[in-house]
Write a protein that holds these residues in place. Structure first.
Motif, mmCIF file in Angstrom:
data_model
loop_
_atom_site.group_PDB
_atom_site.id
_atom_site.type_symbol
_atom_site.label_atom_id
_atom_site.label_comp_id
_atom_site.label_asym_id
_atom_site.label_seq_id
_atom_site.Cartn_x
_atom_site.Cartn_y
_atom_site.Cartn_z
ATOM 1 N N THR A 100 0.831 -1.210 0.000
ATOM 2 C CA THR A 100 0.000 0.000 0.000
ATOM 3 C C THR A 100 0.862 1.255 0.000
ATOM 4 O OG1 THR A 100 -1.801 -1.166 1.100
ATOM 5 C CG2 THR A 100 -1.800 1.248 1.252
ATOM 6 N N ALA A 101 1.864 1.299 0.864
ATOM 7 C CA ALA A 101 2.743 2.471 0.938
ATOM 8 C C ALA A 101 3.549 2.645 -0.343
ATOM 9 C CB ALA A 101 3.674 2.346 2.145
ATOM 10 N N LEU A 102 4.101 1.559 -0.851
ATOM 11 C CA LEU A 102 4.918 1.633 -2.059
ATOM 12 C C LEU A 102 4.104 1.960 -3.305
ATOM 13 C CD1 LEU A 102 7.267 -1.375 -1.372
ATOM 14 C CD2 LEU A 102 8.013 0.981 -1.741
ATOM 15 N N SER A 103 2.811 1.717 -3.276
ATOM 16 C CA SER A 103 1.952 1.989 -4.429
ATOM 17 C C SER A 103 1.801 3.472 -4.717
ATOM 18 C CB SER A 103 0.567 1.365 -4.209
ATOM 19 O OG SER A 103 0.666 -0.042 -4.196
ATOM 20 N N ASP A 104 2.018 4.317 -3.706
ATOM 21 C CA ASP A 104 1.920 5.760 -3.900
ATOM 22 C C ASP A 104 3.035 6.229 -4.831
ATOM 23 O OD1 ASP A 104 1.275 8.455 -3.660
ATOM 24 O OD2 ASP A 104 2.336 8.683 -1.753
ATOM 25 N N GLY A 105 2.683 6.627 -6.024
ATOM 26 C CA GLY A 105 3.668 7.073 -7.005
ATOM 27 C C GLY A 105 4.298 5.949 -7.807
ATOM 28 N N ALA A 106 3.807 4.728 -7.632
ATOM 29 C CA ALA A 106 4.387 3.559 -8.315
ATOM 30 C C ALA A 106 3.894 3.449 -9.759
ATOM 31 C CB ALA A 106 4.043 2.284 -7.551
ATOM 32 N N THR A 107 4.665 2.703 -10.547
ATOM 33 C CA THR A 107 4.283 2.378 -11.924
ATOM 34 C C THR A 107 4.362 0.861 -12.089
ATOM 35 O OG1 THR A 107 6.563 2.592 -12.705
ATOM 36 C CG2 THR A 107 5.174 4.559 -12.836
ATOM 37 N N ASP A 108 3.924 0.398 -13.229
ATOM 38 C CA ASP A 108 3.997 -1.036 -13.553
ATOM 39 C C ASP A 108 3.436 -1.900 -12.422
ATOM 40 O OD1 ASP A 108 5.337 -0.355 -15.948
ATOM 41 O OD2 ASP A 108 7.245 -0.320 -14.876
ATOM 42 N N VAL A 109 2.284 -1.512 -11.914
ATOM 43 C CA VAL A 109 1.703 -2.179 -10.750
ATOM 44 C C VAL A 109 0.916 -3.423 -11.153
ATOM 45 C CG1 VAL A 109 0.116 -1.939 -8.805
ATOM 46 C CG2 VAL A 109 1.545 0.003 -9.503
ATOM 47 N N MET A 110 1.291 -4.548 -10.568
ATOM 48 C CA MET A 110 0.483 -5.764 -10.629
ATOM 49 C C MET A 110 -0.115 -5.889 -9.234
ATOM 50 S SD MET A 110 1.569 -9.766 -11.084
ATOM 51 C CE MET A 110 1.900 -9.669 -12.831
ATOM 52 N N PRO A 111 -1.436 -5.805 -9.108
ATOM 53 C CA PRO A 111 -2.067 -5.797 -7.782
ATOM 54 C C PRO A 111 -1.649 -6.992 -6.921
ATOM 55 C CG PRO A 111 -3.681 -5.330 -9.480
ATOM 56 C CD PRO A 111 -2.417 -5.750 -10.190
ATOM 57 N N GLN A 123 3.490 -7.030 -7.765
ATOM 58 C CA GLN A 123 4.775 -6.371 -8.048
ATOM 59 C C GLN A 123 4.520 -4.941 -8.479
ATOM 60 O OE1 GLN A 123 6.027 -9.360 -10.869
ATOM 61 N NE2 GLN A 123 5.612 -7.996 -12.599
ATOM 62 N N LEU A 124 5.569 -4.125 -8.399
ATOM 63 C CA LEU A 124 5.489 -2.729 -8.813
ATOM 64 C C LEU A 124 6.886 -2.132 -8.914
ATOM 65 C CD1 LEU A 124 6.166 -0.965 -6.038
ATOM 66 C CD2 LEU A 124 3.801 -1.480 -5.527
ATOM 67 N N THR A 125 6.953 -0.968 -9.507
ATOM 68 C CA THR A 125 8.169 -0.162 -9.517
ATOM 69 C C THR A 125 7.851 1.086 -8.702
ATOM 70 O OG1 THR A 125 8.806 -0.998 -11.691
ATOM 71 C CG2 THR A 125 9.854 1.051 -10.957
ATOM 72 N N ASP A 126 8.593 1.311 -7.626
ATOM 73 C CA ASP A 126 8.252 2.408 -6.719
ATOM 74 C C ASP A 126 8.644 3.773 -7.291
ATOM 75 O OD1 ASP A 126 10.954 3.018 -6.036
ATOM 76 O OD2 ASP A 126 10.879 1.887 -4.164
ATOM 77 N N ARG A 127 8.326 4.818 -6.549
ATOM 78 C CA ARG A 127 8.552 6.200 -6.987
ATOM 79 C C ARG A 127 10.028 6.514 -7.228
ATOM 80 N NH1 ARG A 127 7.096 9.468 -1.453
ATOM 81 N NH2 ARG A 127 5.324 8.071 -1.440
ATOM 82 N N TYR A 128 10.926 5.672 -6.733
ATOM 83 C CA TYR A 128 12.360 5.872 -6.932
ATOM 84 C C TYR A 128 12.913 5.021 -8.072
ATOM 85 C CZ TYR A 128 11.785 8.096 -2.437
ATOM 86 O OH TYR A 128 11.346 8.897 -1.424
ATOM 87 N N GLY A 129 12.048 4.272 -8.744
ATOM 88 C CA GLY A 129 12.487 3.423 -9.849
ATOM 89 C C GLY A 129 12.959 2.051 -9.420
ATOM 90 N N TRP A 132 9.944 -3.960 -7.074
ATOM 91 C CA TRP A 132 9.608 -4.763 -5.907
ATOM 92 C C TRP A 132 8.698 -5.910 -6.324
ATOM 93 C CZ3 TRP A 132 10.664 -3.622 -0.598
ATOM 94 C CH2 TRP A 132 11.340 -2.422 -0.391
ATOM 95 N N MET A 133 8.853 -7.055 -5.670
ATOM 96 C CA MET A 133 7.978 -8.195 -5.831
ATOM 97 C C MET A 133 7.518 -8.606 -4.432
ATOM 98 S SD MET A 133 8.762 -12.116 -6.830
ATOM 99 C CE MET A 133 9.327 -12.385 -5.175
ATOM 100 N N PHE A 134 6.263 -9.015 -4.323
ATOM 101 C CA PHE A 134 5.696 -9.405 -3.028
ATOM 102 C C PHE A 134 5.076 -10.789 -3.170
ATOM 103 C CE2 PHE A 134 5.206 -4.933 -3.987
ATOM 104 C CZ PHE A 134 5.937 -4.345 -2.978
ATOM 105 N N ASP A 135 5.330 -11.648 -2.197
ATOM 106 C CA ASP A 135 4.742 -12.980 -2.197
ATOM 107 C C ASP A 135 4.544 -13.432 -0.761
ATOM 108 O OD1 ASP A 135 4.388 -15.525 -4.185
ATOM 109 O OD2 ASP A 135 5.001 -16.131 -2.165
ATOM 110 N N VAL A 136 3.309 -13.773 -0.465
ATOM 111 C CA VAL A 136 2.982 -14.334 0.851
ATOM 112 C C VAL A 136 2.285 -15.660 0.600
ATOM 113 C CG1 VAL A 136 1.661 -14.056 2.981
ATOM 114 C CG2 VAL A 136 2.811 -12.068 1.952
ATOM 115 N N GLY A 137 2.922 -16.723 1.077
ATOM 116 C CA GLY A 137 2.401 -18.072 0.873
ATOM 117 C C GLY A 137 1.415 -18.474 1.945
ATOM 118 N N PRO A 138 0.618 -19.497 1.648
ATOM 119 C CA PRO A 138 -0.321 -20.024 2.630
ATOM 120 C C PRO A 138 0.414 -20.850 3.682
ATOM 121 C CG PRO A 138 -0.413 -21.336 0.640
ATOM 122 C CD PRO A 138 0.546 -20.207 0.371
ATOM 123 N N ALA A 139 -0.304 -21.264 4.682
ATOM 124 C CA ALA A 139 0.292 -22.052 5.771
ATOM 125 C C ALA A 139 0.927 -23.337 5.226
ATOM 126 C CB ALA A 139 -0.756 -22.397 6.808
#
Length: 139
Positions: A100-111, A123-129, A132-139
């Motif tokens: 959520t925080a990194l999405s502010d000003g981000a580009t190339d956003v995959m929700p 994934q996204l590219t933050d305001r500084y270029g 980032w990739m995010f992955d949270v697995g199940p139990a």
């Protein structure tokens, strides 16, 4: 213990970026400037640039960054290098807050949402270029 940590390069934005990342990852930022190390730069305008900055979080994350002085070539962040923030089900809220925080000003956003393989992924590219990739697995 050996650790592998992202080290990001900036042109005058390292302090700002580290403080931004700290705002949602938590932790403490430590900064050494070029001016605090004799002989690192002779340019008075570069004395306050970050020679080395480090964010250490309570979650065990380390993110390092520096500004490139004019005497060194600047290499911009590339899409070939990605900072990955991953975790298990107990980390979902923490990772979602980062997205959520990194999405502010981000580009190339995959929700950041449930993926076909069962993890929450985005994934996204933050305001500084920085990519980032995010992955949270199940139990």
């Amino acid at each position: 213990m050996v650790r592998l940590n992202p080290y990001l390069s900036f042109q005058g934005k390292a302090r700002e970026a580290l403080e931004f990342y700290r705002s949602f990852l938590g932790g403490e930022v430590e900064i050494s400037t070029y001016g605090s190390m004799p002989g690192m730069t002779d340019d008075p305008a570069e004395q306050d640039l970050v020679m080395h900055g480090q964010l250490e979080t309570d979650h065990g994350l380390t993110l390092m960054a520096a500004d490139n002085p004019s005497s060194m070539p600047y290499v911009a962040p590339s899409s070939g290098v990605t900072v990955a923030l991953t975790g298990g089900p107990d980390d979902l809220e923490y990772v979602q807050a980062a997205v959520t925080a990194l999405s502010d000003g981000a580009t190339d956003v995959m929700p950041f949402e449930k993926a076909p393989w069962g993890d929450h992924y985005g994934q996204l590219t933050d305001r500084y270029g920085v990519s980032w990739m995010f992955d949270v697995g199940p139990a």
